[in-house]
Design an enzyme around this catalytic site. Structure first.
Site, short mmCIF file in Angstrom:
data_model
loop_
_atom_site.label_atom_id
_atom_site.label_comp_id
_atom_site.label_asym_id
_atom_site.label_seq_id
_atom_site.Cartn_x
_atom_site.Cartn_y
_atom_site.Cartn_z
N HIS A 12 3.95 -26.60 -9.55
CA HIS A 12 5.14 -27.05 -10.27
C HIS A 12 5.08 -27.04 -12.00
O HIS A 12 5.24 -28.24 -12.49
CB HIS A 12 5.76 -28.12 -9.79
CG HIS A 12 7.25 -28.66 -10.07
ND1 HIS A 12 8.14 -29.10 -9.26
CD2 HIS A 12 8.04 -28.21 -11.33
CE1 HIS A 12 9.24 -29.08 -9.80
NE2 HIS A 12 9.27 -28.47 -10.98
N ARG A 19 13.59 -25.37 -6.44
CA ARG A 19 13.03 -26.49 -5.55
C ARG A 19 12.69 -26.37 -4.36
O ARG A 19 13.13 -25.27 -3.60
CB ARG A 19 14.34 -27.73 -5.52
CG ARG A 19 14.69 -28.41 -6.71
CD ARG A 19 13.41 -29.14 -7.22
NE ARG A 19 13.95 -29.98 -8.48
CZ ARG A 19 13.34 -29.59 -9.59
NH1 ARG A 19 12.71 -28.55 -9.79
NH2 ARG A 19 13.70 -30.46 -10.87
P1 NDP Z 1 21.93 -24.51 -14.32
O1 NDP Z 1 22.65 -25.78 -13.53
O2 NDP Z 1 21.92 -24.09 -15.44
O3 NDP Z 1 22.50 -23.29 -13.39
C1 NDP Z 1 22.66 -23.24 -12.05
C2 NDP Z 1 23.10 -21.74 -11.49
O4 NDP Z 1 23.15 -21.87 -10.11
C3 NDP Z 1 24.38 -21.10 -12.10
O5 NDP Z 1 24.40 -20.03 -12.39
C4 NDP Z 1 25.42 -21.43 -11.04
O6 NDP Z 1 26.37 -20.66 -10.93
C5 NDP Z 1 24.53 -21.49 -9.77
N1 NDP Z 1 24.83 -21.88 -8.64
C6 NDP Z 1 25.17 -23.19 -8.32
N2 NDP Z 1 25.71 -23.50 -7.29
C7 NDP Z 1 25.80 -22.18 -6.69
C8 NDP Z 1 26.47 -21.66 -5.23
N3 NDP Z 1 26.86 -22.58 -4.42
N4 NDP Z 1 26.50 -20.33 -5.14
C9 NDP Z 1 25.91 -19.61 -5.95
N5 NDP Z 1 25.51 -19.76 -7.29
C10 NDP Z 1 25.28 -21.42 -7.52
O7 NDP Z 1 20.50 -24.65 -13.70
P2 NDP Z 1 18.95 -24.21 -14.67
O8 NDP Z 1 19.02 -22.89 -14.91
O9 NDP Z 1 18.87 -25.16 -15.74
O10 NDP Z 1 17.95 -24.27 -13.47
C11 NDP Z 1 17.66 -23.79 -12.37
C12 NDP Z 1 16.61 -24.50 -11.43
O11 NDP Z 1 15.63 -24.48 -12.06
C13 NDP Z 1 16.99 -25.93 -11.09
O12 NDP Z 1 16.66 -26.04 -9.74
C14 NDP Z 1 16.08 -26.66 -11.95
O13 NDP Z 1 15.47 -27.82 -11.10
C15 NDP Z 1 14.61 -25.57 -11.83
N6 NDP Z 1 13.63 -25.73 -12.79
C16 NDP Z 1 12.37 -25.85 -12.53
C17 NDP Z 1 11.12 -26.04 -13.32
C18 NDP Z 1 9.67 -25.56 -12.70
O14 NDP Z 1 9.17 -25.94 -13.61
N7 NDP Z 1 9.75 -25.16 -11.78
C19 NDP Z 1 11.49 -26.32 -14.50
C20 NDP Z 1 13.01 -26.51 -14.93
C21 NDP Z 1 13.99 -26.20 -14.02
P3 NDP Z 1 27.78 -20.81 -11.94
O15 NDP Z 1 26.94 -20.14 -13.36
O16 NDP Z 1 28.59 -20.02 -11.57
O17 NDP Z 1 27.83 -22.33 -12.31
#
Ligand code: NDP
Length: 314
Positions: free
Chosen positions: A277, A229
């Protein structure tokens, strides 16, 4: 009375096409435009939507499941009247993950091979040969966030030869990708990354995470890829790091303001590739299949997969 699924429709995803796809799937639902004010709101049990009008979802008293048309849910949670008790399912499909992996591989290879420099030379009609003197095997990529998307990108990058590490919230000892955690882990990863890829959720606590303090730790001339984002990157800090040569180049698929205004200088920056995006946009067919799978689970009283966790915030 047939259950209604209220869908976001527009010129890229017309209502007639949604109706055809759900009919072909055999799902016992009637498809309606979420903005159609003539539908009986009591009959709406499911919503398949992206950035619905604030307050609209709260008008459906029998809503059982909100299915996000994106993997992120910030376009829903930004609505203060979002019904708190209705589960939200994220659009996490093989296609979403594979598209993201392809995009991140393209972005990292573009930074590795200095595509901004090639693009600028081509625009100036200059035959500028150059050697970068390294390959993917010499390039360390740090991925912030190894969720569904991050893991898919990590495996793809490893397959190409990049050296990949991740930053996650909960430690993953013995996992297939080396991971760091917490603030100190983030700093350590930044210092070891020739390219840093942001794939974090849009939790407010993570906004501005890629700022001057992190950019300053990266090896000189490093690259940034942001597909998460726009709020994750402090753009003035990014521009200052590029200006100072601390950062070499960046690929930005997400921006603090979308669409990026035509007058924004980011469009013309010689070291930045901007894309609108589009890293991972699911097809209507895949979205409909995914929705049918989730609805079937709900109808069987099972918990659908890939639910947004309101407590964790992702
Ligand atoms: P997930 O919710 O599956 O994964 C999030 C990851 O971030 C997890 O590994 C989590 O760790 C980690 N995380 C969360 N909080 C923290 C923190 N405080 N410190 C360190 N690590 C943290 O997300 P997705 O993989 O589904 O999506 C990722 C991003 O991609 C999102 O922002 C989504 O909006 C974006 N996106 C963008 C698109 C585009 O076209 N540009 C399309 C689709 C998605 P843990 O594994 O330990 O829980």
């Amino acid at each position: 009375v047939q259950t209604i699924i209220a869908v976001t429709s527009n010129k890229f995803a017309p209502l007639a096409q949604w109706t055809r796809l759900f009919a072909a799937s055999g799902a016992d639902v009637r498809v309606a435009d979420i903005d159609d004010m003539t539908i009986n709101v009591k009959e709406v049990a499911y919503a398949l939507c992206f950035r619905p009008q604030a307050g609209r979802l709260a008008q459906f008293p029998n809503l059982r499941l909100i299915i996000s048309l994106g993997a992120g849910v910030d376009h829903l949670t930004s609505d203060p009247s979002l019904p708190a008790a209705v589960p939200i399912a994220r659009m996490s499909t093989d296609q979403t993950r594979d598209q993201m992996a392809d995009y991140v591989a393209w972005a990292c290879l573009s930074l590795l091979r200095d595509v901004p420099r090639m693009r600028n030379a081509q625009a100036a009609h200059e035959w500028e040969q150059f050697s970068i003197g390294r390959t993917a095997r010499d390039c360390r990529v740090g991925i912030l966030g190894l969720g569904a998307m991050g893991m898919s990108a990590a495996s793809c990058l490893q397959g190409i030869g990049f050296k990949v590490k991740g930053w996650v919230r909960r430690p993953r000892p013995g996992g297939e990708i080396d991971c760091l955690c917490r603030e100190e882990g983030l700093r350590e990863l930044a210092a070891q990354s020739d390219i840093l890829v942001c794939m974090l959720p849009s939790s407010p606590a993570l906004h501005g995470i890629i700022d001057q303090s992190i950019l300053a730790l990266m090896p000189r001339g490093a690259g940034i890829v942001n597909v998460a984002r726009g709020e994750h990157v402090v753009v003035p800090d990014l521009l200052a790091a590029l200006e100072a040569g601390q950062l070499g180049s960046a690929v930005l698929d997400v921006l603090p303001q979308e669409p990026l205004p035509a007058s924004d200088p980011l469009w013309d920056h010689p070291n930045i590739i901007v894309t609108p995006h589009l890293a991972s946009i699911v097809s209507m067919q895949t979205a409909a299949d995914h929705a049918v799978m989730l609805i079937s689970a709900m109808e069987r009283d099972e918990t659908p997969t890939y639910l947004f966790d309101r407590i964790k915030g992702y």
